[in-house]
Write an enzyme that holds these catalytic residues in place. Sequence first.
Site, PDB file in Angstrom:
ATOM      1  N   CYS A   1       0.912   3.019   3.367  1.00  0.00           N
ATOM      2  CA  CYS A   1       1.758   2.362   4.367  1.00  0.00           C
ATOM      3  C   CYS A   1       3.236   2.631   4.093  1.00  0.00           C
ATOM      4  CB  CYS A   1       1.494   0.856   4.381  1.00  0.00           C
ATOM      5  SG  CYS A   1      -0.214   0.417   4.800  1.00  0.00           S
TER       6      CYS A   1
ATOM      7  N   CYS B   1       0.842  -1.202   0.000  1.00  0.00           N
ATOM      8  CA  CYS B   1       0.000   0.000   0.000  1.00  0.00           C
ATOM      9  C   CYS B   1       0.875   1.249   0.000  1.00  0.00           C
ATOM     10  CB  CYS B   1      -0.917  -0.008   1.221  1.00  0.00           C
ATOM     11  SG  CYS B   1      -1.824   1.528   1.463  1.00  0.00           S
TER      12      CYS B   1
END
Length: 225
Positions: A84, A81
Amino acid sequence: MDPSFFTMGMWSIGAGAIGAAALALILANTDVFLAKPQKATLEYLEDIDLKTLEKEPMTFKAKALWENDGAVIMAVRRPGCFLCREEAADLSSLKPKLDELGIPLYAVVKEQVKTEVKDFQPYFKGEIFLDEKKKFYGPERRKMMFMGFVRLGVWYNFFRARSGGFSGNLEGEGFILGGVFVVGPGKQGILLEHREKEFGDKVNLVSVLEAARKIKPQTSASEKK
């Protein structure tokens, strides 16, 4: 039947549908429907089983991460992600200061998918371990499903990370929300517990450093004499 009645009825139905959609959108952007995080206890975290990411992985208790020097630990929602990866890079920017304090930086992931962890490592400047049972995401796991995509905060986070040059993919499980912990050595306890409330809800770096500075290194038995 008077056609005007039919027209008025259709307009009423349409207005009602629009109103209901608008209300749903407004509520989706509040915290009303967000799952409230359950705070972890030190005993809960200490007993978590983690694995190294070697070809022949070793299993150990999580308390080994902070037992002597404390630790800053990121529970990664999904390594692929881009949000992230952005938070991982932010936390890694603190590493020189954490090194001065003698405090290690770690991350845990909930799964190994293809080369996702390896591809995540350039963004994160600490060791990474596997939490197969997803305990760091508990005690009560919280998920954000498709409601996340109608939250204005999430779209702002998307724009912020993209503008920062971060990119990613859709590999792996990404609905179970992550977090960041600062844990003191021994029984000093959890000094900071940040639970992601929506996609891209990053920890405050100032708060991480403030918590890290509260860590009191363990004094060995020989030093006490």
